[in-house]
Design an enzyme around this catalytic site. Structure first.
Site: not given
Ligand SMILES: NC(=O)c1ccc[n+]([C@@H]2O[C@H](COP(=O)([O-])OP(=O)(O)OC[C@H]3O[C@@H](n4cnc5c(N)ncnc54)[C@H](O)[C@@H]3O)[C@@H](O)[C@H]2O)c1
Length: 236
Positions: A36, A143, A147
């Protein structure tokens, strides 16, 4: 312990969906490397594994991560960012940053993964997209575009690397993480998130369960797919 003896790497593992996925893979017996931009040492401790600092948008940083990680059986790229902004107000820098982390990051992690996975049989690469790639949403243009790109990337890589490496994506619906909070999203946008047939948001563990399936023996005939644990928000 269906992943006993396997080595997995998860990005975005400091929290949220990435952390839950790292824990699920470790509980299934895999040795997990948690990577991360932020400190992933809590996840590394919880999984008895190693933490690596990485910026998935940076080629050199991703290459260094794979150098440390060594051979792998499974890679999950869960790192991602989201910026809510009306399109006419969005700066090119904000657009580029989301594409850089979400799409270029997926490409760079995939490139490293495809090399690290190759020598070890039927490797698994799992990319995290979003329900918004299918649905679209006002004020989330960059976004959604990033995606949707992840889904296209998944299909292309699945063609190119079958049958040795299976490449699939997960397009989660709204999930209870920091990304889906008042820290990053407006009240109006958050209110839309429970508007799915199940009437609720999901938990990170529910998304991790899909990743675990794609990493395991049950997905041995599956490549190029995008699975949507989304409470029915997406029906394909
Ligand atoms: N939470 C939702 O509703 C949701 C829905 C659809 C997709 N997603 C996707 O799921 C994935 C995880 O998201 P989440 O919901 O756990 O969010 P989150 O913000 O809790 O976690 C995202 C993680 O990615 C890390 N990160 C960000 N930029 C980075 C980089 N440049 N290099 C390395 N690490 C990096 C952050 O430090 C964090 O730990 C993401 O790709 C997000 O787009 C989330």
């Amino acid at each position: 312990m269906m992943l006993a003896g396997q080595r997995a790497l998860v990005t975005g593992a400091a929290r949220g969906i990435g952390a839950a996925t790292a824990c699920a893979l470790a509980e299934a017996g895999a040795t997990v490397i948690s990577a991360d931009l932020d400190d992933a040492s809590d996840t590394a401790s919880a999984t008895n594994g190693q933490a690596i600092q990485v910026d998935v948008s940076d080629e050199t940083s991703v290459a260094a991560m794979f150098d440390v990680a060594g051979p792998l059986d499974c890679v999950v790229n869960a790192a991602g960012i989201l910026i809510e902004c009306p399109t006419l107000d969005m700066s090119v820098a904000e657009f580029d940053r989301q594409i850089a982390v979400n799409l270029r990051g997926s490409f760079l992690v995939a490139q490293g993964a495809l090399k690290a996975l190759s020598p070890r049989g039927q490797g698994r690469l799992i990319l995290i997209a979003s329900e918004l790639a299918h649905l679209g949403r006002a004020n989330f243009a960059a976004y959604c575009a990033s995606k949707a790109g992840v889904i296209g990337l998944t299909r292309a890589l699945a063609h190119e690397f079958a049958p040795d490496i299976l490449v699939n994506a997960i397009a989660p619906g709204p999930t209870d993480t920091r990304m889906l909070s008042a820290e990053t999203m407006s009240a109006e946008a958050l209110a839309l998130e429970t508007q799915n047939p199940m009437g609720r948001i999901g938990t990170p563990d529910e998304i991790a369960a899909t990743a675990l399936f794609l990493a395991g023996p049950g997905a041995s005939f599956m490549t190029g797919q995008t699975l949507c644990p989304s409470g029915g928000a997406v029906m394909l």
